[in-house]
Design a protein around this motif. Sequence first.
Motif, PDB file in Angstrom:
ATOM      1  N   SER A  64       0.877  -1.046  -0.064  1.00 31.81           N
ATOM      2  CA  SER A  64      -0.138  -0.050   0.025  1.00 31.81           C
ATOM      3  C   SER A  64       0.797   1.178  -0.126  1.00 31.81           C
ATOM      4  O   SER A  64       2.096   1.196   0.414  1.00 31.81           O
ATOM      5  N   LEU A  65       0.348   2.596  -0.317  1.00 28.66           N
ATOM      6  CA  LEU A  65       0.999   3.710  -0.212  1.00 28.66           C
ATOM      7  C   LEU A  65       1.694   4.016   1.223  1.00 28.66           C
ATOM      8  O   LEU A  65       2.497   4.392   1.333  1.00 28.66           O
ATOM      9  N   ALA A  66       0.902   3.214   2.061  1.00 28.99           N
ATOM     10  CA  ALA A  66       1.531   3.440   3.646  1.00 28.99           C
ATOM     11  C   ALA A  66       2.746   2.791   3.780  1.00 28.99           C
ATOM     12  O   ALA A  66       3.723   3.148   4.516  1.00 28.99           O
ATOM     13  N   LEU A  67       2.777   1.615   2.983  1.00 27.44           N
ATOM     14  CA  LEU A  67       4.173   0.832   3.180  1.00 27.44           C
ATOM     15  C   LEU A  67       5.289   1.674   2.510  1.00 27.44           C
ATOM     16  O   LEU A  67       6.191   1.358   2.981  1.00 27.44           O
ATOM     17  N   LEU A  68       4.942   2.337   1.467  1.00 26.87           N
ATOM     18  CA  LEU A  68       6.055   3.027   0.815  1.00 26.87           C
ATOM     19  C   LEU A  68       6.345   4.334   1.705  1.00 26.87           C
ATOM     20  O   LEU A  68       7.547   4.832   1.810  1.00 26.87           O
ATOM     21  N   LYS A  69       5.375   4.677   2.542  1.00 29.02           N
ATOM     22  CA  LYS A  69       5.565   6.127   3.149  1.00 29.02           C
ATOM     23  C   LYS A  69       6.372   5.601   4.464  1.00 29.02           C
ATOM     24  O   LYS A  69       7.336   6.389   5.060  1.00 29.02           O
ATOM     25  N   GLU A 114      14.109   3.985  -0.959  1.00 27.52           N
ATOM     26  CA  GLU A 114      14.699   5.125  -1.938  1.00 27.52           C
ATOM     27  C   GLU A 114      14.455   4.701  -3.298  1.00 27.52           C
ATOM     28  O   GLU A 114      14.608   5.384  -3.998  1.00 27.52           O
ATOM     29  N   GLN A 115      14.177   3.350  -3.369  1.00 24.09           N
ATOM     30  CA  GLN A 115      13.948   2.941  -4.973  1.00 24.09           C
ATOM     31  C   GLN A 115      12.846   1.865  -5.048  1.00 24.09           C
ATOM     32  O   GLN A 115      12.677   0.884  -4.135  1.00 24.09           O
ATOM     33  N   ILE A 116      12.173   1.944  -6.023  1.00 25.97           N
ATOM     34  CA  ILE A 116      11.082   0.862  -6.268  1.00 25.97           C
ATOM     35  C   ILE A 116      11.368   0.245  -7.837  1.00 25.97           C
ATOM     36  O   ILE A 116      11.775   0.981  -8.638  1.00 25.97           O
ATOM     37  N   LYS A 117      11.352  -0.875  -7.838  1.00 27.66           N
ATOM     38  CA  LYS A 117      11.814  -1.560  -8.956  1.00 27.66           C
ATOM     39  C   LYS A 117      10.245  -2.167  -9.555  1.00 27.66           C
ATOM     40  O   LYS A 117       9.728  -3.248  -9.117  1.00 27.66           O
ATOM     41  N   ILE A 118       9.986  -1.808 -10.670  1.00 25.44           N
ATOM     42  CA  ILE A 118       8.898  -2.233 -11.570  1.00 25.44           C
ATOM     43  C   ILE A 118       8.856  -3.790 -11.990  1.00 25.44           C
ATOM     44  O   ILE A 118       9.885  -4.111 -12.691  1.00 25.44           O
ATOM     45  N   ASP A 119       8.146  -4.501 -11.583  1.00 29.02           N
ATOM     46  CA  ASP A 119       8.539  -5.998 -11.892  1.00 29.02           C
ATOM     47  C   ASP A 119       8.258  -6.331 -13.354  1.00 29.02           C
ATOM     48  O   ASP A 119       7.548  -5.623 -14.111  1.00 29.02           O
ATOM     49  N   ARG A 120       9.110  -7.165 -13.753  1.00 33.03           N
ATOM     50  CA  ARG A 120       9.321  -7.507 -15.138  1.00 33.03           C
ATOM     51  C   ARG A 120       8.171  -7.999 -15.956  1.00 33.03           C
ATOM     52  O   ARG A 120       7.737  -7.595 -17.022  1.00 33.03           O
ATOM     53  N   SER A 121       7.057  -8.678 -15.189  1.00 38.91           N
ATOM     54  CA  SER A 121       5.802  -9.107 -15.895  1.00 38.91           C
ATOM     55  C   SER A 121       5.123  -8.028 -16.333  1.00 38.91           C
ATOM     56  O   SER A 121       4.304  -8.144 -17.273  1.00 38.91           O
ATOM     57  N   PHE A 122       5.124  -6.752 -15.787  1.00 37.70           N
ATOM     58  CA  PHE A 122       4.499  -5.545 -16.337  1.00 37.70           C
ATOM     59  C   PHE A 122       5.248  -5.127 -17.601  1.00 37.70           C
ATOM     60  O   PHE A 122       4.551  -4.574 -18.575  1.00 37.70           O
ATOM     61  N   THR A 136       2.994   3.840 -11.779  1.00 35.79           N
ATOM     62  CA  THR A 136       4.242   3.562 -10.676  1.00 35.79           C
ATOM     63  C   THR A 136       5.197   4.595 -10.801  1.00 35.79           C
ATOM     64  O   THR A 136       5.845   5.087  -9.717  1.00 35.79           O
ATOM     65  N   ILE A 137       5.758   4.849 -12.034  1.00 41.05           N
ATOM     66  CA  ILE A 137       6.698   5.908 -12.456  1.00 41.05           C
ATOM     67  C   ILE A 137       6.295   7.212 -11.688  1.00 41.05           C
ATOM     68  O   ILE A 137       7.007   7.764 -11.062  1.00 41.05           O
ATOM     69  N   THR A 138       5.162   7.858 -11.998  1.00 37.32           N
ATOM     70  CA  THR A 138       4.597   8.987 -11.439  1.00 37.32           C
ATOM     71  C   THR A 138       4.487   8.932 -10.188  1.00 37.32           C
ATOM     72  O   THR A 138       5.040   9.895  -9.316  1.00 37.32           O
ATOM     73  N   LEU A 139       3.978   7.930  -9.393  1.00 38.00           N
ATOM     74  CA  LEU A 139       4.133   7.833  -7.943  1.00 38.00           C
ATOM     75  C   LEU A 139       5.538   7.761  -7.296  1.00 38.00           C
ATOM     76  O   LEU A 139       5.705   8.650  -6.304  1.00 38.00           O
ATOM     77  N   GLY A 140       6.361   7.194  -7.898  1.00 37.75           N
ATOM     78  CA  GLY A 140       7.836   7.341  -7.409  1.00 37.75           C
ATOM     79  C   GLY A 140       8.416   8.541  -7.461  1.00 37.75           C
ATOM     80  O   GLY A 140       9.039   9.018  -6.489  1.00 37.75           O
ATOM     81  N   ARG A 141       8.197   9.384  -8.715  1.00 34.05           N
ATOM     82  CA  ARG A 141       8.749  10.678  -8.827  1.00 34.05           C
ATOM     83  C   ARG A 141       7.928  11.608  -7.836  1.00 34.05           C
ATOM     84  O   ARG A 141       8.735  12.481  -7.040  1.00 34.05           O
ATOM     85  N   LYS A 142       6.779  11.554  -7.379  1.00 38.18           N
ATOM     86  CA  LYS A 142       6.135  12.368  -6.347  1.00 38.18           C
ATOM     87  C   LYS A 142       6.740  12.048  -4.885  1.00 38.18           C
ATOM     88  O   LYS A 142       6.591  12.888  -4.134  1.00 38.18           O
ATOM     89  N   LEU A 143       6.822  10.591  -4.695  1.00 43.20           N
ATOM     90  CA  LEU A 143       7.400  10.396  -3.329  1.00 43.20           C
ATOM     91  C   LEU A 143       8.993  10.581  -3.426  1.00 43.20           C
ATOM     92  O   LEU A 143       9.546  10.148  -2.296  1.00 43.20           O
TER      93      LEU A 143
END
Length: 769
Positions: free
Chosen positions: A670-675, A680-688, A705-712
């Motif tokens: 969840s977003l709470a987990l990222l918060k 410092e980094q999230i890796k988008i899974d290869r299946s996507f 996911t890219i937008t989310l990472g940039r905003k966080l």
Amino acid sequence: MAIPGIKMSSRLQNALGGLELRVLLVEDGRGDALLVIGLLNDVYGDDYTLVQATSCKQALDLIRAQDFDVALIDYCLPDGSGVDLIEVACREAPGLATILFIGHLEESVDLKAMAAGASDIISKGDLQRAPLERSIRYSVERQKVALKLRRSEAELVRRNDELSSAQAQLGAQTNNMILLAEHLAQSEGHEEVAFLVPDADKTAKGDIQPHALTEQGQVCIWHVSPEGISRHMNQAMASLLEISQEESDGPADFLSYFDGAARDSAAGELAKWFRGIATAFEAAVVGRRSGDVKQLVLSGSPLLVDNGGSAGLLITAVDVTERRRIEASTRELARQDPLTGLLNRNSLSEHLTQALASANRIGRSVGLLCLDLDDFKSINDSLGHPFGDKLLTIVAERLKSAVRASDSIARLGGDEFVVILNHLESSDQVSVPAQTILDRLAEPFSINGETAFTGASIGIAVYPADADSPEDLLKKADMALYRSKEISRGGYEFFDHNILERLQRRRELEPALRQAAQRNELRLMYQPQVNLATGDTIGVEALLRWDSAAKGFLDPSEFIPLAESSGLIVPIGDWVFGEACRQLCVWQESGFPDLRLSVNVSMVQLKRAGFADSVQAMLEETGVKPESLVMEVTESGVLQNLSLAKETLGALNALGIGIALDDFGTGFASLALLKEFPFEQIKIDRSFIENIETDEDCAAIVSTTITLGRKLGLRVIGEGVETEEQLAFLRAESCEEAQGFLFSRPMRADDFGDWRFTGHRLQADSVAS
């Protein structure tokens, strides 16, 4: 004198609540001891206390001086056999669970150990984290039940002794009463003075008063006339029937005190007693005032006068209500799980045997469901064992509501249950109750203001399609459960013969994996990570490979889960981390000073006590700067134990190490987990990534996911990039980094420098332009 070995100040609340799980390890081999301790650390972390002995004498001294829940005992010890130690230990400490470690399973040793009192036997060659944890859990729980059963049996013996004593007293007083009655008949000459006629003026010759004599003892005495009319009962008998002394002296039909079938039995016994046949029978009577049912054993003796006439009967009674209650309780304890009231392992075997026999007679099938709860240990650890126990009782009730009354449910121990589905017309009928069970167990559990969520994994086997015996059917269902937890956590899987092949493959691979490091068969490969804006190689991910001399190259998806479930991931992970750090130093000193190294970390490693300290020690040993290092963890791993993951990852981040969330999007993060976590980094899974060209949903997930990472403020890296189109999509969405076959396959360390200087730059530049 006993010598304590390793002592860890930690606590594990067990099922009784508030008590420590105390482990005694009896092992003189340093290597084997460290292996066992490592597995215990993987299972419990800090949540247990361990003391080590290296001989039988030391172990016995410790057992006599301290209380332990379980003893892990090696078969071969310097001063004796582990089997002999178990035999003595079971006498010295009846509540102690004992598990024997042997080199290889041998039937003769197994039988001898079980006869000595061993709770379980484990081969050192098969010593793994999950089986060890299960063995300890079952052994401790079974020992508690066995101890409770022994105490109940001891109480039953005591009650039997009391009954025997009462019966002896009863016999003596009966003889006295008969002699007294004969004496009274001779002295008075008529029936009314035969025995206990309620007339205080009637006395025997001399100073003997019959009323006083019958009132002295606790044995219940009853005088009945030749017509079967109650003439008198002493105070003990009147109290038992809950009637007043006045009522007890009034005439009443003896048989009126019994109801139903008991009255017919009493009439038959009454006739025998009048004929002089000494018998005893058991019957239930109901207390006049309380309505409580009381179980009595009654016996009668005829009273005769000197002219051959009958003075009636002298009937004696013994209250065996408590004895019968203890017997019933003991039988119930031997057949039922004490926590949930479900069948236990012993009665499961009986019910399953009967179910198969019945199905065979009428040509039907039997479905067997093995299930255990997902993440139950985490609930126990975080909310406490009283909460966990209550949750298990609710699970039992939900299981009952999910199946038919004709089906059977058993608890094997811990959070493992078995359901027998009787009289099925086909195996297709198993799916509906299996899904119903999953749905019921997925509902929240609210207990004392706390709410917890769990689910279950189910393995299914069907008689006669999968097995033709109860033991084999249970074994097949357990195999299916293992498969269910492996591939479809929270679902159900039917047994199929491919499971046998996979398990056989696992049995073959595990010993080889244990020896792989010693044989220098493990390899580290490195896959570059590229900055999409500049084309520069900014990092590498260390990837473990196994080149087995006997089996060739093995896919990581096959041996990494094996390493995690067996606990081998801990020593292997230590080797990977040390080897990768040393290689990073070489690269940084030879022209790549800013190169970043990513290393995958299993949750099994994060659970290890002092993991952050061991990482810091390796950084100091190799000279790697913490900011050059990134630890990658998966969503599913973090979600196994949020509090522990947060604590350990926080400690690593405090050292300056970067934390990356791998396989993002495949779990339930969840977003709470990222918060809340120091990612410092999230890796988008290869299946996507591989489906962004053809699947709009995958493309939307990647873009979001890219937008989310940039905003966080998190760096985002796309994994598994293999085509120009995939790369173009990532660059169009302003993804910062990527790795995949488009840039390079994983390569050996020696090949990395050549690759970096002889063509990669041109490829990256052309891509970036």
